[in-house]
Design a protein around this motif. Sequence first.
Motif, mmCIF file in Angstrom:
data_model
loop_
_atom_site.group_PDB
_atom_site.id
_atom_site.type_symbol
_atom_site.label_atom_id
_atom_site.label_comp_id
_atom_site.label_asym_id
_atom_site.label_seq_id
_atom_site.Cartn_x
_atom_site.Cartn_y
_atom_site.Cartn_z
ATOM 1 N N ALA A 191 -6.007 -24.922 55.565
ATOM 2 C CA ALA A 191 -7.233 -24.933 55.553
ATOM 3 C C ALA A 191 -7.617 -23.649 55.048
ATOM 4 O O ALA A 191 -8.285 -22.764 55.955
ATOM 5 C CB ALA A 191 -8.055 -25.533 56.641
ATOM 6 N N PRO A 192 -7.672 -23.142 53.878
ATOM 7 C CA PRO A 192 -8.162 -21.773 53.431
ATOM 8 C C PRO A 192 -9.541 -21.809 53.574
ATOM 9 O O PRO A 192 -10.240 -22.831 53.108
ATOM 10 C CB PRO A 192 -7.448 -21.600 52.102
ATOM 11 C CG PRO A 192 -7.026 -22.889 51.535
ATOM 12 C CD PRO A 192 -6.825 -23.814 52.764
ATOM 13 N N VAL A 193 -10.075 -20.519 53.799
ATOM 14 C CA VAL A 193 -11.398 -20.302 53.656
ATOM 15 C C VAL A 193 -12.217 -19.247 52.971
ATOM 16 O O VAL A 193 -11.403 -18.422 52.686
ATOM 17 C CB VAL A 193 -12.186 -20.205 55.356
ATOM 18 C CG1 VAL A 193 -13.460 -19.905 55.357
ATOM 19 C CG2 VAL A 193 -11.514 -21.332 56.299
ATOM 20 N N THR A 194 -13.231 -19.623 52.161
ATOM 21 C CA THR A 194 -13.810 -18.487 51.401
ATOM 22 C C THR A 194 -15.059 -18.310 51.634
ATOM 23 O O THR A 194 -15.990 -19.275 52.018
ATOM 24 C CB THR A 194 -13.794 -19.182 49.820
ATOM 25 O OG1 THR A 194 -12.384 -19.471 49.554
ATOM 26 C CG2 THR A 194 -14.342 -17.999 48.900
ATOM 27 N N GLN A 222 -17.009 -22.006 52.506
ATOM 28 C CA GLN A 222 -16.226 -23.128 51.982
ATOM 29 C C GLN A 222 -14.810 -23.080 52.360
ATOM 30 O O GLN A 222 -14.041 -22.184 52.309
ATOM 31 C CB GLN A 222 -16.191 -22.939 50.396
ATOM 32 C CG GLN A 222 -17.541 -22.996 49.694
ATOM 33 C CD GLN A 222 -17.396 -22.591 48.096
ATOM 34 O OE1 GLN A 222 -16.291 -22.273 47.672
ATOM 35 N NE2 GLN A 222 -18.441 -22.609 47.642
ATOM 36 N N GLU A 223 -14.495 -24.272 52.601
ATOM 37 C CA GLU A 223 -13.119 -24.662 53.157
ATOM 38 C C GLU A 223 -12.634 -25.961 52.728
ATOM 39 O O GLU A 223 -13.256 -26.775 52.705
ATOM 40 C CB GLU A 223 -13.347 -24.841 54.844
ATOM 41 C CG GLU A 223 -11.952 -25.049 55.716
ATOM 42 C CD GLU A 223 -11.998 -25.313 56.852
ATOM 43 O OE1 GLU A 223 -11.250 -25.865 57.688
ATOM 44 O OE2 GLU A 223 -12.893 -25.074 57.522
ATOM 45 N N ILE A 224 -11.386 -25.657 52.330
ATOM 46 C CA ILE A 224 -10.694 -26.780 51.705
ATOM 47 C C ILE A 224 -9.537 -27.672 52.880
ATOM 48 O O ILE A 224 -8.942 -26.972 53.171
ATOM 49 C CB ILE A 224 -9.736 -26.405 50.663
ATOM 50 C CG1 ILE A 224 -10.816 -25.939 49.467
ATOM 51 C CG2 ILE A 224 -8.882 -27.728 49.865
ATOM 52 C CD1 ILE A 224 -10.204 -25.247 48.117
ATOM 53 N N ASN A 225 -9.938 -28.615 53.057
ATOM 54 C CA ASN A 225 -9.049 -29.178 54.242
ATOM 55 C C ASN A 225 -8.911 -30.736 53.733
ATOM 56 O O ASN A 225 -9.751 -31.477 53.743
ATOM 57 C CB ASN A 225 -9.863 -29.151 55.691
ATOM 58 C CG ASN A 225 -8.813 -29.743 56.799
ATOM 59 O OD1 ASN A 225 -8.018 -29.895 56.472
ATOM 60 N ND2 ASN A 225 -9.613 -29.609 57.967
ATOM 61 N N ASP A 226 -7.540 -30.921 53.898
ATOM 62 C CA ASP A 226 -7.142 -32.421 53.466
ATOM 63 C C ASP A 226 -7.780 -33.014 52.075
ATOM 64 O O ASP A 226 -8.189 -33.964 51.837
ATOM 65 C CB ASP A 226 -7.628 -33.386 54.615
ATOM 66 C CG ASP A 226 -6.777 -33.064 55.718
ATOM 67 O OD1 ASP A 226 -5.772 -32.711 55.653
ATOM 68 O OD2 ASP A 226 -7.280 -33.541 57.050
ATOM 69 N N LYS A 227 -7.585 -31.900 50.983
ATOM 70 C CA LYS A 227 -8.225 -32.047 49.613
ATOM 71 C C LYS A 227 -9.654 -32.210 49.521
ATOM 72 O O LYS A 227 -10.106 -32.776 48.774
ATOM 73 C CB LYS A 227 -7.070 -33.205 49.044
ATOM 74 C CG LYS A 227 -5.897 -32.763 49.021
ATOM 75 C CD LYS A 227 -4.956 -33.939 48.182
ATOM 76 C CE LYS A 227 -3.584 -33.818 48.174
ATOM 77 N NZ LYS A 227 -2.872 -34.592 47.442
ATOM 78 N N GLN A 228 -10.097 -31.793 50.794
ATOM 79 C CA GLN A 228 -11.614 -31.990 50.702
ATOM 80 C C GLN A 228 -12.502 -30.759 51.103
ATOM 81 O O GLN A 228 -12.074 -29.909 51.620
ATOM 82 C CB GLN A 228 -12.397 -33.067 52.091
ATOM 83 C CG GLN A 228 -11.852 -34.487 51.633
ATOM 84 C CD GLN A 228 -12.203 -35.389 52.739
ATOM 85 O OE1 GLN A 228 -12.788 -34.868 53.727
ATOM 86 N NE2 GLN A 228 -11.975 -36.698 52.621
ATOM 87 N N LEU A 229 -13.515 -30.615 50.087
ATOM 88 C CA LEU A 229 -14.210 -29.436 50.272
ATOM 89 C C LEU A 229 -15.580 -29.566 51.042
ATOM 90 O O LEU A 229 -16.304 -30.184 50.807
ATOM 91 C CB LEU A 229 -14.632 -28.781 48.676
ATOM 92 C CG LEU A 229 -15.393 -27.676 48.505
ATOM 93 C CD1 LEU A 229 -14.749 -26.438 49.350
ATOM 94 C CD2 LEU A 229 -16.168 -27.532 47.358
ATOM 95 N N THR A 275 -18.714 -27.280 52.647
ATOM 96 C CA THR A 275 -19.735 -26.060 52.466
ATOM 97 C C THR A 275 -20.749 -26.195 53.314
ATOM 98 O O THR A 275 -21.200 -26.988 53.876
ATOM 99 C CB THR A 275 -20.413 -26.191 50.971
ATOM 100 O OG1 THR A 275 -19.314 -26.347 49.967
ATOM 101 C CG2 THR A 275 -21.162 -24.735 50.689
ATOM 102 N N LEU A 276 -20.644 -24.568 53.878
ATOM 103 C CA LEU A 276 -21.798 -24.272 54.904
ATOM 104 C C LEU A 276 -22.621 -23.079 54.514
ATOM 105 O O LEU A 276 -22.021 -22.177 54.148
ATOM 106 C CB LEU A 276 -21.198 -24.027 56.192
ATOM 107 C CG LEU A 276 -22.213 -23.761 57.523
ATOM 108 C CD1 LEU A 276 -23.166 -24.854 57.762
ATOM 109 C CD2 LEU A 276 -21.150 -23.445 58.611
ATOM 110 N N SER A 277 -23.797 -23.200 54.435
ATOM 111 C CA SER A 277 -24.543 -21.945 54.008
ATOM 112 C C SER A 277 -25.144 -21.569 55.374
ATOM 113 O O SER A 277 -25.576 -22.000 56.388
ATOM 114 C CB SER A 277 -26.111 -22.760 53.296
ATOM 115 O OG SER A 277 -25.518 -23.189 52.166
#
Length: 357
Positions: A183-186, A212-219, A221-223
């Motif tokens: 789960a890479p995080v940007t 932004q986090e990509i986990n299990d091919k899902q994106l 987003t949290l502001s």
Amino acid sequence: MKLLKRYNYKNIIMPTFMALFVMLSMTWLIQSLRFLDFMINRGLEMKTFLYITVLIMPQFLVIVLPLSVFAGASYNFRRMNDERESLICLCSGLSRIKLVGPALKLAGFIVIVGYILSLVLQPLGQRNFKDLQNLLRSTGGNLLIREGTFNQLNSDLMVYVKSRPSPARLEGILVQDNSNKGAPVTWMAQSGEVSFDAENRPRLKLLYGSRQEINDKQLSTLSFDSHTIDIVKQFTPKGPRYRKPDERYLTELLDKDAPASKKDRSKFVAEAHKRLLWPLTPIPMVLIAAACLLKNMHNRQSTLIGPGMVATLIAVFYLALLIASNTLASGGNVIALYGQWAIPFVFTYFALRSLRC
């Protein structure tokens, strides 16, 4: 004879040290420019700046010393020809080999100094330099974040900063955290600042951005308006630091039981051969200068511009062969690894043969 030797020593040592001073000053200046920004704009102390420049000097002295000896010997041999001193010495019964004797003795002394630098001071300096660099990352990471470039702080953390109005203030921030492989995080933020906790370790505070986090091919987003990233664990070394070839002593490079991949093992062995081979460079360099510049001493019409250029080209070719063979050896080429030892002996043989003709 003793007076002549003393005279030749003086005329060789002075230009050699002048060439060494000039080359070393240029090298020091070029390398220092890399750290001046940290001292002027990032708060790096002057004593730390000077300490860093001293640590990296042995690595360049190993290269500069043979070049300075070649420059000093070339200047002396050309001066002897211009003033017809070499012709007078030859007519008095001295051979070309004896004329080169003082320069060879100086080269032999430089060989000893080169081995001390190559086997002891160079790995010691590089080891302390990398340790200090690692310490700056663990206790003062703000010094290493540069604007307008991607700062790879370690294998898992990358930080980009668009501008830096002040040492602690950052604008236009992008942080890529790959510590969690699944789960890479940007992190993206308009601005931020670097602060320090009670233990003087860096924290990165982000203002007005998104996660932004990509986990299990899902994106996902949290502001956020404000968020502090705990990057202490990213900066803190995880276990003993893996030392590169230039940081290791000769015994460590040749230690077959040391944990290393096949690729790294080839680099270690090539570095060990380089440490033993490169200090021998002053001897063939001096002989190359002598063979080219003392060859035509009988020719009064010779301006020695041609022989001087030939000597320089041969010396450059010699150094290029050493560098190329060591590069091939680092890639695992066994022929280049052991074949490079023939280079100084072949050049020395032909130079001596030319002087005796």
